[in-house]
Motif scaffolding. Structure first.
Motif, PDB file in Angstrom:
ATOM      1  N   LEU A 109       0.826  -1.209   0.000  1.00 39.06           N
ATOM      2  CA  LEU A 109       0.000   0.000   0.000  1.00 39.06           C
ATOM      3  C   LEU A 109       0.860   1.258   0.000  1.00 39.06           C
ATOM      4  CD1 LEU A 109      -2.573   1.690   0.447  1.00 39.06           C
ATOM      5  CD2 LEU A 109      -2.377   1.170   2.882  1.00 39.06           C
ATOM      6  N   VAL A 110       1.789   1.337   0.942  1.00 40.04           N
ATOM      7  CA  VAL A 110       2.579   2.563   1.133  1.00 40.04           C
ATOM      8  C   VAL A 110       3.513   2.804  -0.054  1.00 40.04           C
ATOM      9  CG1 VAL A 110       4.341   3.655   2.562  1.00 40.04           C
ATOM     10  CG2 VAL A 110       2.412   2.495   3.639  1.00 40.04           C
ATOM     11  N   THR A 111       4.227   1.770  -0.501  1.00 46.34           N
ATOM     12  CA  THR A 111       5.179   1.957  -1.608  1.00 46.34           C
ATOM     13  C   THR A 111       4.468   2.217  -2.933  1.00 46.34           C
ATOM     14  OG1 THR A 111       5.316  -0.456  -1.925  1.00 46.34           O
ATOM     15  CG2 THR A 111       6.976   0.573  -0.526  1.00 46.34           C
ATOM     16  N   ILE A 116       9.252  12.232   2.809  1.00 42.16           N
ATOM     17  CA  ILE A 116       7.987  12.981   2.870  1.00 42.16           C
ATOM     18  C   ILE A 116       6.881  12.217   2.143  1.00 42.16           C
ATOM     19  CG2 ILE A 116       6.823  15.093   2.119  1.00 42.16           C
ATOM     20  CD1 ILE A 116       9.592  16.499   2.488  1.00 42.16           C
ATOM     21  N   ALA A 117       7.201  11.656   0.970  1.00 38.86           N
ATOM     22  CA  ALA A 117       6.215  10.882   0.213  1.00 38.86           C
ATOM     23  C   ALA A 117       5.755   9.662   1.009  1.00 38.86           C
ATOM     24  CB  ALA A 117       6.811  10.446  -1.129  1.00 38.86           C
ATOM     25  N   MET A 118       6.698   8.988   1.667  1.00 38.37           N
ATOM     26  CA  MET A 118       6.350   7.830   2.489  1.00 38.37           C
ATOM     27  C   MET A 118       5.456   8.239   3.655  1.00 38.37           C
ATOM     28  SD  MET A 118       7.285   4.794   1.670  1.00 38.37           S
ATOM     29  CE  MET A 118       8.439   3.840   0.690  1.00 38.37           C
ATOM     30  N   LYS A 119       5.760   9.386   4.252  1.00 36.24           N
ATOM     31  CA  LYS A 119       4.942   9.874   5.374  1.00 36.24           C
ATOM     32  C   LYS A 119       3.511  10.127   4.913  1.00 36.24           C
ATOM     33  CE  LYS A 119       5.223  14.150   6.507  1.00 36.24           C
ATOM     34  NZ  LYS A 119       5.726  15.468   6.973  1.00 36.24           N
ATOM     35  N   ARG A 120       3.355  10.760   3.764  1.00 38.06           N
ATOM     36  CA  ARG A 120       2.013  11.032   3.240  1.00 38.06           C
ATOM     37  C   ARG A 120       1.295   9.735   2.865  1.00 38.06           C
ATOM     38  NH1 ARG A 120       2.344  16.588  -0.443  1.00 38.06           N
ATOM     39  NH2 ARG A 120       3.407  17.859   1.137  1.00 38.06           N
ATOM     40  N   SER A 121       2.050   8.756   2.379  1.00 33.86           N
ATOM     41  CA  SER A 121       1.447   7.487   1.967  1.00 33.86           C
ATOM     42  C   SER A 121       1.010   6.640   3.157  1.00 33.86           C
ATOM     43  CB  SER A 121       2.446   6.681   1.123  1.00 33.86           C
ATOM     44  OG  SER A 121       2.846   7.387  -0.017  1.00 33.86           O
ATOM     45  N   SER A 122       1.565   6.937   4.330  1.00 27.89           N
ATOM     46  CA  SER A 122       1.318   6.108   5.517  1.00 27.89           C
ATOM     47  C   SER A 122       0.272   6.705   6.444  1.00 27.89           C
ATOM     48  CB  SER A 122       2.630   5.919   6.297  1.00 27.89           C
ATOM     49  OG  SER A 122       3.645   5.403   5.473  1.00 27.89           O
ATOM     50  N   MET A 123      -0.444   7.702   5.992  1.00 29.10           N
ATOM     51  CA  MET A 123      -1.326   8.445   6.880  1.00 29.10           C
ATOM     52  C   MET A 123      -2.569   7.666   7.309  1.00 29.10           C
ATOM     53  SD  MET A 123      -1.153  12.246   5.167  1.00 29.10           S
ATOM     54  CE  MET A 123      -2.462  12.894   6.192  1.00 29.10           C
ATOM     55  N   ASN A 124      -2.930   6.604   6.585  1.00 26.49           N
ATOM     56  CA  ASN A 124      -4.240   5.987   6.828  1.00 26.49           C
ATOM     57  C   ASN A 124      -4.154   4.460   6.841  1.00 26.49           C
ATOM     58  OD1 ASN A 124      -6.954   6.177   7.346  1.00 26.49           O
ATOM     59  ND2 ASN A 124      -7.559   6.300   5.211  1.00 26.49           N
ATOM     60  N   ILE A 125      -3.169   3.910   7.553  1.00 24.79           N
ATOM     61  CA  ILE A 125      -2.961   2.460   7.524  1.00 24.79           C
ATOM     62  C   ILE A 125      -3.379   1.777   8.826  1.00 24.79           C
ATOM     63  CG2 ILE A 125      -1.087   2.586   5.845  1.00 24.79           C
ATOM     64  CD1 ILE A 125       0.868   2.259   8.190  1.00 24.79           C
ATOM     65  N   SER A 126      -4.089   2.489   9.700  1.00 28.05           N
ATOM     66  CA  SER A 126      -4.428   1.924  11.011  1.00 28.05           C
ATOM     67  C   SER A 126      -5.277   0.662  10.889  1.00 28.05           C
ATOM     68  CB  SER A 126      -5.167   2.968  11.855  1.00 28.05           C
ATOM     69  OG  SER A 126      -6.368   3.372  11.212  1.00 28.05           O
ATOM     70  N   GLY A 127      -6.159   0.611   9.877  1.00 28.89           N
ATOM     71  CA  GLY A 127      -7.025  -0.558   9.708  1.00 28.89           C
ATOM     72  C   GLY A 127      -6.231  -1.834   9.527  1.00 28.89           C
ATOM     73  N   LEU A 134      -9.366  -3.038   3.258  1.00 28.90           N
ATOM     74  CA  LEU A 134      -8.355  -2.384   4.098  1.00 28.90           C
ATOM     75  C   LEU A 134      -7.173  -1.901   3.283  1.00 28.90           C
ATOM     76  CD1 LEU A 134      -8.307  -4.868   7.128  1.00 28.90           C
ATOM     77  CD2 LEU A 134      -9.436  -2.643   7.001  1.00 28.90           C
ATOM     78  N   ILE A 135      -7.002  -2.447   2.067  1.00 27.65           N
ATOM     79  CA  ILE A 135      -5.916  -1.993   1.200  1.00 27.65           C
ATOM     80  C   ILE A 135      -6.359  -0.795   0.360  1.00 27.65           C
ATOM     81  CG2 ILE A 135      -4.309  -2.696  -0.628  1.00 27.65           C
ATOM     82  CD1 ILE A 135      -4.759  -5.571   0.251  1.00 27.65           C
ATOM     83  N   ILE A 136      -7.626  -0.758  -0.011  1.00 26.56           N
ATOM     84  CA  ILE A 136      -8.131   0.282  -0.909  1.00 26.56           C
ATOM     85  C   ILE A 136      -8.529   1.556  -0.166  1.00 26.56           C
ATOM     86  CG2 ILE A 136      -9.968   0.846  -2.555  1.00 26.56           C
ATOM     87  CD1 ILE A 136     -10.036  -2.120  -3.261  1.00 26.56           C
ATOM     88  N   LEU A 137      -9.209   1.398   0.960  1.00 30.28           N
ATOM     89  CA  LEU A 137      -9.744   2.568   1.665  1.00 30.28           C
ATOM     90  C   LEU A 137      -8.681   3.552   2.154  1.00 30.28           C
ATOM     91  CD1 LEU A 137     -12.793   1.157   3.679  1.00 30.28           C
ATOM     92  CD2 LEU A 137     -12.786   2.500   1.568  1.00 30.28           C
ATOM     93  N   PRO A 138      -7.475   3.090   2.558  1.00 29.77           N
ATOM     94  CA  PRO A 138      -6.469   4.089   2.926  1.00 29.77           C
ATOM     95  C   PRO A 138      -6.116   5.047   1.798  1.00 29.77           C
ATOM     96  CG  PRO A 138      -5.840   1.955   3.786  1.00 29.77           C
ATOM     97  CD  PRO A 138      -7.037   1.731   2.900  1.00 29.77           C
ATOM     98  N   VAL A 139      -6.259   4.601   0.544  1.00 29.62           N
ATOM     99  CA  VAL A 139      -5.996   5.465  -0.610  1.00 29.62           C
ATOM    100  C   VAL A 139      -7.248   6.237  -1.000  1.00 29.62           C
ATOM    101  CG1 VAL A 139      -5.321   5.537  -3.047  1.00 29.62           C
ATOM    102  CG2 VAL A 139      -4.194   3.939  -1.489  1.00 29.62           C
ATOM    103  N   MET A 140      -8.329   5.528  -1.227  1.00 27.72           N
ATOM    104  CA  MET A 140      -9.542   6.168  -1.748  1.00 27.72           C
ATOM    105  C   MET A 140     -10.355   6.848  -0.660  1.00 27.72           C
ATOM    106  SD  MET A 140     -10.792   3.645  -4.814  1.00 27.72           S
ATOM    107  CE  MET A 140     -11.681   5.010  -5.568  1.00 27.72           C
TER     108      MET A 140
END
Length: 463
Positions: free
Chosen positions: A68-70, A302-313, A422-428
């Motif tokens: 997800l993050v990468t 910074i990109a990794m930080k932004r990509s990791s904002m919603n992975i709690s699920g 859980l993989i899609i919702l952190p992005v969408m």
């Protein structure tokens, strides 16, 4: 008629389907009581099996996070953002979006199921550009497009059967490997792909909701846009005077040198192993590509930080699903279920029973490889008994058909199981309030259509 039925299913799911975590808790209780009733396990043994299972998906959960993050990190790079923007220029109307996403998602998922993250990023960009889209329905389309990964290069069960000295061979269940020509290259699998490519866009087009629910309208205030680009944020972190630390942070040479090492290994991997596409090499490719695209270490951070904002699920829900898997494995419930199903199997019905078994067990073990480890041996043993006296080639074809049937059943019931959302919702779902119940109802009719069609195909289409 079909739109009204789809809308009705959606309303039912919104009313009755809880959050994905609550779904996991309810499923834990159901599977726990089933183990008590169907096996000789005591209450404490079931609880112990649940605890032992808790840690079985740690590696898999970390792989999900990194995929997800990468993947999202790559999508945040300037080059890819421009590419996605150019691609979306050819889509102008909402009714073009859904079939387009389904086809693109199917293609990407057939390369690697982890690429559903790229489909999600593309869909979100389209939703930001085009007015009149029903965003929850678009998420459902992205999720449905990922169902077809089992027909592609990363399909774990066919790849396992073709792996030297796999656990089935070591246990004496198989006498040797089964070539992917019997599975991924079979007439059955190719027929499934053709049927899916033709029928899926038609179904999603017919089910397009009348009401609009755009992404921009759903965005919570303050989440509309990033306050700055990655490059701007990186520059803002520099000191007012040149320092050694700033030079290291902003050095492309350092980043490219390490990325070149990674690229060298990627070339070596595929030259030595052929098209061996697995989760680890896919994550590694994403990591290295991201390093090249973001140029400097500080931009990549910074990109990794932004990509990791919603992975709690993923972080806290995966262990609970792994606990359910533990109950199925350590109490013998999964094996009992498989034996019960195949005990009534005949040479005509075993593919259908394998298909249904794969679908049912997927609710408790939402991992194709993990599920096959539980029910695969029992089903293959039953197939070998049914095919006793037949030539070895025909028996291998029967085993391949049963394995594919399990895989198709496993992936199709994801339409009813919110685990991989859980993989899609952190992005969408970034910056909006949305839950599985807002999405899953749209998948009922596609599930029913494909359940009927695939049931007939696994029985009647030749290998």
């Amino acid at each position: 008629m079909i739109k009204a039925l789809g809308a009705r299913f959606t309303e039912i799911f919104k009313k009755y389907m809880p959050d994905a975590f609550v779904f996991a808790l309810v499923l834990t209780i159901i599977i726990g009581f089933s183990a008590l009733i169907w096996t000789d396990s005591s209450i404490m043994q079931v609880i112990q099996a649940w605890y032992e299972g808790f840690w079985m998906l740690l590696e898999f959960g970390m792989q999900m996070i990194l995929i997800l993050v990468t993947g999202y990190c790559i999508a945040l790079s300037p080059i890819v953002k421009k590419l996605i923007y150019k691609l979306t220029q050819y889509i102008h109307r909402p009714k073009q979006v859904y079939p387009f996403i389904i086809v693109v998602g199917m293609i990407l998922s057939c390369i690697s199921w982890g690429w559903i993250v790229i489909t999600a990023v593309l869909a979100r960009e389209l939703a930001l550009r085009i007015k009149g889209i029903n965003y929850p329905y678009l998420i459902a389309c992205v999720y449905f497009s990922g169902v077809f990964w089992v027909s592609g290069f990363s399909s774990s069960i066919p790849l396992l059967l073709n792996t030297e000295n796999n656990y089935l061979i070591e246990a004496g269940i198989l006498s040797g490997t089964i070539s992917t020509s019997y599975t991924l290259g079979s007439i059955l699998n190719i027929s499934i792909i053709i049927f899916s490519v033709v029928v899926s866009p038609i179904i999603v087009y017919l089910l397009i909701p009348k009401e609009e629910q755009g992404l921009e309208e759903m965005l919570i205030e303050g989440n509309q846009k990033d306050v700055s680009t990655i490059k701007e944020e990186a520059e803002s972190m520099n000191h007012s005077v040149n320092t050694v630390s700033d030079k290291l942070n902003s050095s492309s040479i350092l980043q490219y040198f390490v990325a070149a090492m990674g690229l060298a290994y990627i070339v070596y991997h595929f030259s030595a192993n052929g098209m061996d596409i697995n989760l680890n090499i896919m994550i590694f490719i994403f990591l290295i590509v991201g390093m090249f695209l973001h140029k400097t270490a500080i931009r990549y951070v910074i990109a990794m930080k932004r990509s990791s904002m919603n992975i709690s699920g993923i972080l806290f829900q995966f262990p609970f699903y792994a606990g359910i898997m533990g109950i199925m494995i350590h109490t013998g419930l999964g094996d009992q279920l498989a034996k019960a199903m195949v005990s009534i199997a005949t040479i005509d019905t075993y593919p259908l029973l394998a298909f249904i078994s794969g679908g049912l067990v997927n609710f408790a073990i939402p991992s194709a490889g993990g599920e096959f480890a539980v029910i695969g041996p029992s089903i293959i043993n039953a197939v070998r008994e049914i095919g006793e006296g037949l030539p070895e080639q025909e028996v291998n074809q029967m085993i391949a058909r049963s394995a594919l049937s399990i895989a198709y059943g496993e992936t199709l019931t994801n339409c009813l199981q919110p685990f991989y959302l859980l993989i899609i919702l952190p992005v969408m779902g970034l910056g909006i309030k949305i839950q599985a119940r807002d999405v899953m109802g749209y998948l009922i009719i596609p599930f029913l259509v494909f359940f009927i069609a695939w049931s007939l195909m696994v029985v009647y289409v030749p290998i």
